[in-house]
Design a protein around this motif. Structure first.
Motif, PDB file in Angstrom:
ATOM      1  N   THR A   1      -8.585  18.295   0.733  1.00 55.58           N
ATOM      2  CA  THR A   1      -7.607  17.273   0.388  1.00 55.58           C
ATOM      3  C   THR A   1      -7.924  15.994   1.150  1.00 55.58           C
ATOM      4  O   THR A   1      -8.083  16.006   2.372  1.00 55.58           O
ATOM      5  N   ARG A   2      -8.028  14.891   0.422  1.00 57.90           N
ATOM      6  CA  ARG A   2      -8.310  13.585   1.016  1.00 57.90           C
ATOM      7  C   ARG A   2      -7.061  12.708   0.901  1.00 57.90           C
ATOM      8  O   ARG A   2      -6.424  12.654  -0.141  1.00 57.90           O
ATOM      9  N   TYR A   3      -6.731  12.042   1.997  1.00 53.93           N
ATOM     10  CA  TYR A   3      -5.572  11.142   2.041  1.00 53.93           C
ATOM     11  C   TYR A   3      -6.048   9.704   2.108  1.00 53.93           C
ATOM     12  O   TYR A   3      -7.001   9.388   2.818  1.00 53.93           O
ATOM     13  N   TYR A   4      -5.411   8.842   1.355  1.00 54.63           N
ATOM     14  CA  TYR A   4      -5.755   7.415   1.385  1.00 54.63           C
ATOM     15  C   TYR A   4      -4.524   6.621   0.978  1.00 54.63           C
ATOM     16  O   TYR A   4      -3.514   7.182   0.524  1.00 54.63           O
ATOM     17  N   LEU A   5      -4.595   5.295   1.153  1.00 49.63           N
ATOM     18  CA  LEU A   5      -3.528   4.416   0.697  1.00 49.63           C
ATOM     19  C   LEU A   5      -4.079   3.519  -0.394  1.00 49.63           C
ATOM     20  O   LEU A   5      -5.205   3.021  -0.289  1.00 49.63           O
ATOM     21  N   ALA A   6      -3.304   3.336  -1.460  1.00 51.22           N
ATOM     22  CA  ALA A   6      -3.749   2.541  -2.598  1.00 51.22           C
ATOM     23  C   ALA A   6      -2.920   1.275  -2.714  1.00 51.22           C
ATOM     24  O   ALA A   6      -1.706   1.267  -2.488  1.00 51.22           O
TER      25      ALA A   6
ATOM     26  N   ALA B   1       0.838  -1.203   0.000  1.00 50.91           N
ATOM     27  CA  ALA B   1       0.000   0.000   0.000  1.00 50.91           C
ATOM     28  C   ALA B   1       0.872   1.252   0.000  1.00 50.91           C
ATOM     29  O   ALA B   1       1.864   1.335   0.729  1.00 50.91           O
ATOM     30  N   THR B   2       0.474   2.219  -0.825  1.00 55.37           N
ATOM     31  CA  THR B   2       1.212   3.471  -0.982  1.00 55.37           C
ATOM     32  C   THR B   2       0.278   4.648  -0.731  1.00 55.37           C
ATOM     33  O   THR B   2      -0.867   4.639  -1.181  1.00 55.37           O
ATOM     34  N   GLY B   3       0.751   5.670  -0.026  1.00 55.38           N
ATOM     35  CA  GLY B   3      -0.073   6.821   0.303  1.00 55.38           C
ATOM     36  C   GLY B   3      -0.258   7.778  -0.865  1.00 55.38           C
ATOM     37  O   GLY B   3       0.664   8.014  -1.642  1.00 55.38           O
ATOM     38  N   PHE B   4      -1.492   8.315  -0.985  1.00 53.22           N
ATOM     39  CA  PHE B   4      -1.823   9.284  -2.021  1.00 53.22           C
ATOM     40  C   PHE B   4      -2.683  10.394  -1.418  1.00 53.22           C
ATOM     41  O   PHE B   4      -3.319  10.209  -0.376  1.00 53.22           O
ATOM     42  N   GLU B   5      -2.716  11.536  -2.101  1.00 57.12           N
ATOM     43  CA  GLU B   5      -3.645  12.616  -1.759  1.00 57.12           C
ATOM     44  C   GLU B   5      -4.471  12.959  -2.990  1.00 57.12           C
ATOM     45  O   GLU B   5      -3.985  12.860  -4.118  1.00 57.12           O
ATOM     46  N   ARG B   6      -5.715  13.373  -2.746  1.00 50.41           N
ATOM     47  CA  ARG B   6      -6.580  13.788  -3.843  1.00 50.41           C
ATOM     48  C   ARG B   6      -7.462  14.933  -3.365  1.00 50.41           C
ATOM     49  O   ARG B   6      -7.976  14.899  -2.241  1.00 50.41           O
ATOM     50  N   VAL B   7      -7.619  15.960  -4.198  1.00 51.16           N
ATOM     51  CA  VAL B   7      -8.491  17.073  -3.863  1.00 51.16           C
ATOM     52  C   VAL B   7      -9.912  16.718  -4.300  1.00 51.16           C
ATOM     53  O   VAL B   7     -10.157  16.395  -5.459  1.00 51.16           O
ATOM     54  N   ALA B   8     -10.841  16.761  -3.347  1.00 49.44           N
ATOM     55  CA  ALA B   8     -12.240  16.408  -3.619  1.00 49.44           C
ATOM     56  C   ALA B   8     -13.129  17.628  -3.444  1.00 49.44           C
ATOM     57  O   ALA B   8     -12.865  18.498  -2.599  1.00 49.44           O
ATOM     58  N   ASP B   9     -14.198  17.706  -4.253  1.00 46.70           N
ATOM     59  CA  ASP B   9     -15.223  18.735  -4.090  1.00 46.70           C
ATOM     60  C   ASP B   9     -16.280  18.180  -3.133  1.00 46.70           C
ATOM     61  O   ASP B   9     -17.093  17.337  -3.502  1.00 46.70           O
TER      62      ASP B   9
END
Length: 205
Positions: free
Chosen positions: A156-161, A124-132
């Motif tokens: 900004t939403r943080y998750y692991l993929a 698993a690798t960490g990512f960020e994504r900007v969500a409305d």
């Protein structure tokens, strides 16, 4: 296959999530780790302050959620051991929240490590994504909140993929931080470092 290899691949133009026998095809499966922060702190009143030596929490201190259509055994939903249908060529997105949705006390996943000899999923690798994110509007005159009207705010939403490699059962160590908002200063403090060991069972339908 690493998550980077998976993300580089594009689904076919006519791709649609569907069931194939007992298996399920989908681009991504969302898994939400819900941390019962108050129960964790009640059971672990003096948590570790060292990220290299996290405090292990009881198994009932957190649980896993996903979409109903992916469940091979509904009885495993909202437990520490999730059972999924065979998910074909599928990515996993791991999200972490406290029961209060990180408002006062929060939980942040810092890493997911495999405890199994044969890994079912990629690292698993960490990512960020900007969500409305839709936010209900407040009436300017009465200051009452009207949830029927809303605007969107960028957050900004943080998750692991990760990605499913093949069917099987895998046990994990999920490392996480519990945070708490200081009511006086408004700052965020680290309460402690923790570790939890759930499992994921991907059925060979």
């Amino acid at each position: 296959m690493s998550i980077w290899d998976f993300l580089k691949r594009k689904p076919p133009p006519d791709f649609k999530p569907q069931h194939e026998g007992g298996a399920v095809t989908a681009r991504f499966v969302d898994i939400v780790v819900v941390f019962d922060v108050e129960t964790i702190l009640e059971n672990c009143p003096e948590p570790s302050r060292d990220p290299k030596k996290p405090t292990r929490i009881p198994q009932d201190g957190a649980y896993l959620l996903t979409e109903t259509r992916f469940l091979a055994d509904p009885a495993t939903h909202a437990t520490e051991s999730l059972s999924l249908h065979q998910v074909l060529d599928c990515g996993l997105l791991w999200h972490g929240w406290s029961l209060s949705h990180n408002i006062l006390k929060g939980a942040i996943i810092t890493g997911i490590d495999s405890r199994s000899r044969n890994s079912v999923t990629a690292m698993a690798t960490g990512f960020e994504r900007v969500a409305d994110v839709p936010i209900p509007l407040r009436d300017k005159r009465t200051q009452a909140i009207n949830a029927l009207k809303f605007e969107t705010q960028k957050q900004t939403r943080y998750y692991l993929a990760s990605a499913v490699l093949h069917p099987g059962k895998e046990e994990f160590d999920i490392r996480f931080i519990i945070t708490e908002r200081d009511r006086s200063s408004g700052g965020i403090d680290t309460v402690g470092y923790f570790i939890w060991s759930p499992s994921l069972n991907v059925k060979a339908d």
